[in-house]
Design a protein around this motif. Structure first.
Motif, PDB file in Angstrom:
ATOM      1  N   UNK A 127      24.203  42.446  12.990  1.00  0.00           N
ATOM      2  CA  UNK A 127      25.030  42.475  14.403  1.00  0.00           C
ATOM      3  C   UNK A 127      25.664  41.365  14.727  1.00  0.00           C
ATOM      4  N   UNK A 128      25.359  40.341  14.056  1.00  0.00           N
ATOM      5  CA  UNK A 128      26.273  38.813  14.295  1.00  0.00           C
ATOM      6  C   UNK A 128      27.501  39.220  13.713  1.00  0.00           C
ATOM      7  N   UNK A 129      27.588  39.761  12.511  1.00  0.00           N
ATOM      8  CA  UNK A 129      28.678  40.078  11.883  1.00  0.00           C
ATOM      9  C   UNK A 129      29.807  40.898  12.486  1.00  0.00           C
ATOM     10  N   UNK A 130      29.239  41.794  13.273  1.00  0.00           N
ATOM     11  CA  UNK A 130      30.156  42.900  13.890  1.00  0.00           C
ATOM     12  C   UNK A 130      30.636  42.514  15.077  1.00  0.00           C
ATOM     13  N   UNK A 131      29.921  41.636  16.033  1.00  0.00           N
ATOM     14  CA  UNK A 131      30.182  41.320  17.202  1.00  0.00           C
ATOM     15  C   UNK A 131      31.612  40.215  17.327  1.00  0.00           C
ATOM     16  N   UNK A 135      29.013  36.969  21.050  1.00  0.00           N
ATOM     17  CA  UNK A 135      27.964  37.038  21.901  1.00  0.00           C
ATOM     18  C   UNK A 135      26.535  37.064  21.421  1.00  0.00           C
ATOM     19  N   UNK A 136      26.396  36.977  20.203  1.00  0.00           N
ATOM     20  CA  UNK A 136      24.990  37.106  19.639  1.00  0.00           C
ATOM     21  C   UNK A 136      24.720  35.901  18.818  1.00  0.00           C
ATOM     22  N   UNK A 137      23.683  35.221  19.140  1.00  0.00           N
ATOM     23  CA  UNK A 137      23.448  33.847  18.756  1.00  0.00           C
ATOM     24  C   UNK A 137      22.184  34.156  17.437  1.00  0.00           C
ATOM     25  N   UNK A 138      22.016  33.418  16.393  1.00  0.00           N
ATOM     26  CA  UNK A 138      21.248  33.414  15.529  1.00  0.00           C
ATOM     27  C   UNK A 138      21.700  33.190  14.305  1.00  0.00           C
ATOM     28  N   UNK A 177      13.236  36.506  23.760  1.00  0.00           N
ATOM     29  CA  UNK A 177      13.397  35.145  23.759  1.00  0.00           C
ATOM     30  C   UNK A 177      14.884  34.518  24.421  1.00  0.00           C
ATOM     31  N   UNK A 178      14.661  33.400  24.888  1.00  0.00           N
ATOM     32  CA  UNK A 178      16.138  32.915  25.458  1.00  0.00           C
ATOM     33  C   UNK A 178      17.063  32.307  24.519  1.00  0.00           C
ATOM     34  N   UNK A 179      16.397  31.917  23.142  1.00  0.00           N
ATOM     35  CA  UNK A 179      17.172  31.678  22.129  1.00  0.00           C
ATOM     36  C   UNK A 179      16.628  31.893  20.585  1.00  0.00           C
ATOM     37  N   UNK A 180      17.460  32.087  19.830  1.00  0.00           N
ATOM     38  CA  UNK A 180      16.943  32.496  18.519  1.00  0.00           C
ATOM     39  C   UNK A 180      15.546  31.850  18.137  1.00  0.00           C
ATOM     40  N   UNK A 181      14.626  32.558  17.558  1.00  0.00           N
ATOM     41  CA  UNK A 181      13.338  31.937  17.275  1.00  0.00           C
ATOM     42  C   UNK A 181      12.954  32.747  15.767  1.00  0.00           C
ATOM     43  N   UNK A 182      12.131  32.138  15.075  1.00  0.00           N
ATOM     44  CA  UNK A 182      11.935  32.884  13.755  1.00  0.00           C
ATOM     45  C   UNK A 182      11.263  34.029  13.817  1.00  0.00           C
ATOM     46  N   UNK A 183      11.587  34.886  12.942  1.00  0.00           N
ATOM     47  CA  UNK A 183      10.997  36.230  12.973  1.00  0.00           C
ATOM     48  C   UNK A 183       9.755  36.382  12.469  1.00  0.00           C
ATOM     49  N   UNK A 184       8.927  37.342  12.947  1.00  0.00           N
ATOM     50  CA  UNK A 184       7.516  37.208  12.369  1.00  0.00           C
ATOM     51  C   UNK A 184       7.283  37.921  11.049  1.00  0.00           C
ATOM     52  N   UNK A 185       6.508  37.672  10.221  1.00  0.00           N
ATOM     53  CA  UNK A 185       6.464  38.212   8.907  1.00  0.00           C
ATOM     54  C   UNK A 185       5.885  39.503   8.854  1.00  0.00           C
ATOM     55  N   UNK A 186       6.314  40.556   8.091  1.00  0.00           N
ATOM     56  CA  UNK A 186       5.760  41.903   8.188  1.00  0.00           C
ATOM     57  C   UNK A 186       5.227  42.117   6.896  1.00  0.00           C
TER      58      UNK A 186
END
Length: 186
Positions: A127-131, A135-138, A177-186
């Motif tokens: 999504x970062x690449x296509x925006x 507008x996408x942070x992370x 979240x208001x700002x980027x946070x680490x993804x949860x492990x799956x």
């Protein structure tokens, strides 16, 4: 003419579409039909695009009353009656659009916001690449966040997210979240 809508439809949007496709729009034989339909379209469009003024509902009612009495053809009278019926039957929906800036049906795109669900985002960066609006942070392996001030609601991020992490929201916003946070492990 009766207007029947369900909870997935927006009466303002339905009326706007009927006005935009109405024969009076291209006729021009009488001022009240042609100019009236033009004004109806402008006001209804403003309401669906979050640009409404507090007096727009009263303005629509006055305009429709004049159109009903002064239009030279039944078409002009019919569309005015339809808009008046919509205003009277679904007054609360118009109030929500104008005063609260909400569309309960989630149809009017300008009232919507786009969110990335933390529980579904894997931090892939698609999504970062296509925006195009940035507008996408992370970053990689972080839950991305959409800056609502920058987002133009183009929808390109929806197309590339295979995880279903990106959602539209109306009046009820998901907890994100208001700002980027680490993804949860799956």
């Amino acid at each position: 003419m009766t207007i029947n809508i369900d909870e997935k439809q927006c009466v303002v949007d339905v009326l706007l579409n009927k006005v935009q496709s109405h024969p009076c729009k291209d006729c021009g034989k009488c001022v009240f039909g042609y100019e009236g339909i033009t004004q109806l379209e402008m006001i209804l469009k403003d309401i669906t695009e979050k640009k409404a003024h507090s007096d727009d509902k009263a303005l629509l009612m006055d305009l429709c009353s004049v159109m009903k009495n002064q239009s030279m053809c039944d078409d002009g009278k019919e569309i005015a009656s339809m808009v008046l019926e919509g205003l009277n039957t679904y007054s609360d929906v118009f109030d929500e659009h104008i005063a609260k800036k909400q569309c309960r049906a989630g149809v009017c795109k300008k009232f919507m916001t786009v969110h990335i669900l933390a529980g579904k985002c894997i931090g892939c960066g698609e999504c970062l690449d296509v925006c195009e609006d940035d507008a996408i942070l992370g970053k990689n392996k972080f839950v991305h966040v959409i800056d609502q001030e920058e987002c133009t609601l183009c929808g390109k991020c929806f197309e590339v997210c295979d995880e279903g992490a990106i959602v539209w929201a109306g009046a009820e916003k998901p907890k994100c979240p208001k700002k980027p946070i680490p993804c949860k492990k799956r």
